[in-house]
Each structure stands twice: as structure tokens, then as C-alpha cells.
Motif scaffolding. Sequence first.
Motif: not given
Length: 453
Positions: A10, A12, A55, A124
Motif C-alpha cells: 500500500s 501512503y 492510501f 480505513n
Amino acid sequence: MTQKRQIHLSAYLVGTGIHVASWRLPEAKRSASIDLEYYKKLAQTAERGKFDIAFIADSLAVNENSHPNILNRFEPTTLLAALAGATSKIGLVATASTTYHEPYNLARLFASVDHISGGRAGWNMVTTGDATGETGRNFSREAHVDHDERYLRAEEFIDVVQGLWDSWEDDAFVQDKESGVYFDPQKMHRLNYKGRYYSVQGPLNIGRSRQGQPVIVQAGASEPGQRLAARTAEVVFSHVKDFAKAQEFYKSLKGKLAAYGRTPDQLHILQGISPIVADTKEEAEAIQRRLDDLLLPEQGLRFLSGYLGKVDFSKYTLDTPAAEVEFPHDNGIQSHFERMTELIRKENPTLRELYALLEGGVNRELVGTPGQVADVLEKWFTEGAADGFMFVAPILPEGLEDFVDKVIPILQERGLYRLDYEGDTLREHLGLARPANRFAAKAREGQLTRAES
């Protein structure tokens, strides 16, 4: 034939990077955090690297001590919708709080992004830790909700949201123009939820997506957080720096799944990493020093204050031993406090060093050559410390580009990482089954019971 286990990644995405001084680099893009074209390119770079997830984090309060890259930024689900049009494969996950949203609105937001993206959305789920106590005052509350009560509310919240996502069976909207029947009333379901915190009728005004429901992501490391994750999460983000402790966390959380009728492959644990990659270790260390040299003393202290709560840092310098500072155990994120106290006990850092340790990734071994970084990731992955990694670049976009161009090929050569996407939805990327509609499943169970009798 069982498919070989592979690393999940993932990315960020946050402005110019997670290092609090990254915005001061001469090459850093001004106003990166509100530049849509910039974010599109970041997501496209991650997609080029075959990442599972792009993300977007969030917070609901800022102050003078906040990280520069969060002072002026997009609302996450809005940004996800824009990124959906700029990408075609990568999963899109954003943070949203169970404490400061209503379940119906949140269910609509993420279901909408899931449809817009063709089944690539994830939520999330956070309860919002608040070390400063300021978030509540942005939402007409005098105080932040206590930690344990936040998780009690979250237990109900997710049940409501997932129930609303099943308001319509997959084939409910028949849209028969000849008969004039738009939907099958038998396949529309009201939730009629009544709990301690929430009372929600339903149905939701949007149907199930290509992947059934958005993927549930969490990051809680406290005991209530782990219990909630074991029951409901499909991806868990963790930031355990010590290898042995990461193994313990991995084993502990996976071991809790059976109590909820789940298997270990139904939840992926991604450890946070902040690599700095260069052709030589000396070059990587020089990049780290360049960043640290741009960190103003007052900026580092302000960041610690925002991260750790109500501490008067004005009487300290960055060279003060962290052990000499009294940190209150507040109502924020318990795992942050526990992680900090463990770091102080084990490494006896100064405040400057504490900032670097809190801001950094898994360990210092990730400042080095592509091969050195790949070695660390392989060890954590193959020896039971992680199913993959949350890549939190100190510098963007360069850090992400270097990782994609230099580290990903090594992981691919070793058979640890996909050569290409094999599906189109986030669930397919993660190897997660498409969830059945709970109401349709109950109806089938009832039909089978009647037939048997």
C-alpha cells in the motif's frame, strides 16, 4: 493448486512525504497537498509498481503543531473519486472516523467510490485518537470520547455500515421496461438496526458494487482494536519497528481470527516502512541527513507535541533526553503511547532522535541500496512478521519512484511480488472472496430448511 503467497503493498500518499521537513527541499512541489494532478501522478506511479492500494489518511483537527502536509489538504473520499478516474487497477483506500461520522452517510460515501472505481474502494476504519483533545471541539463536543467507548461505538458502527451495504441484492434492480418493474421488492432489505448507540432503518440508496462491499481496513493495535480487527478487518496497518515484536503481533492477531470463524488468509497485516533507497548506502544516508538538517528545532518539538499530547516542550531542546520528559498517558492513540515509551526504554533517545524514530519506518536497515531494502522486506515477509507493507515515503514523489523502479524489480525477480495485476477489484488483488449478501444468504438458508422439512 494453491497460489504462492506474495507481498502486498500500500502506498501512503501525503503531500511531499511523511518527513516533517520534506516540504523545505528546493525541489519539493509547492501546495502539493491540494494539487490534484500531483496526486494523480502519485497514484499512477504506485499503479505502475503494481501496488494493491493507494492510501489517503485523514484527521479532523489541525493546529500550530500539525504536520505541514496535513494543514491544507483534500477530504479523502472526494480525492479517491478523482483518483478513480486517473487509474484503472490500483485499490483506493481512505480513512474515515466512526466517532465523527454517521453510519448511513459513511456507507453512502464509500459505496459511491466503490461504484465509481469499478470495485476498487476500501474504508480505513478509525475511531480517531486525539492526543490534543481538539477534534471534539470541531464537532460540537466539549471532550473527546474515551478510548474504550470509541471501540464500543465502532463495533456497532461497522455492523450498521456493512448491513446497509447489503440493502439490495445483486440482481434487485431488474429494470424491466415492458412491465414497468424497476426493482424486485423482495430483494430490497431494510436493516432496522437498534443498538446502544445507533438506530438505523435503511435501505441504503445505492446498491452493491462489483466487489460486493468495500474492503475493511484498520490500524488499531490496542486490545480492543485487535478484537475489532479480528472480527471485521480484512487489512490491518501496523507500525511495529522491532522484528521480534512484529512477529508476536502477527501471531497474536492471526490467532484471534478463529474465534470469529475466520482463517488467517482472510486478514492481511501490512507493516509500515519508510525506506530511503539509493545506489549506495552512503548516498541513502546522505539523503536522510539532508532531510534531518532541514528540521528546525521548534518544528520537531511542535510535531512531538501534536503527536503525543499536552506536553510543554518550550523548556526543552531537541537534544534533551526523552527520558527526562514527562509524557501524560492521555485519551489519544494508545499504541502511539506504548510505542513511544518502549522506544525511550530501549534506545534512550534525545527528543531529536525520538522524532526520527516515531516518524520513521520499520527500522534503520531500510536506509540503503535496493538490494538491502529488498532483503529486509523479504525477511519480514517470509519469517512471519508481515503479509506486506504500508510504504510511507519520507519524500514524495522521488521516494515512491525510486522504490518502484529499483526495489520492485528485485522483489519480482525473487518471486515475492506480482508481475502484473491478475484481477480488477481490490478484493481480487488481495485474494479476498466477494462477500455474499447477508439477506440473500439468509433467504437461501430458509428455503433450504423448508425444503428439508
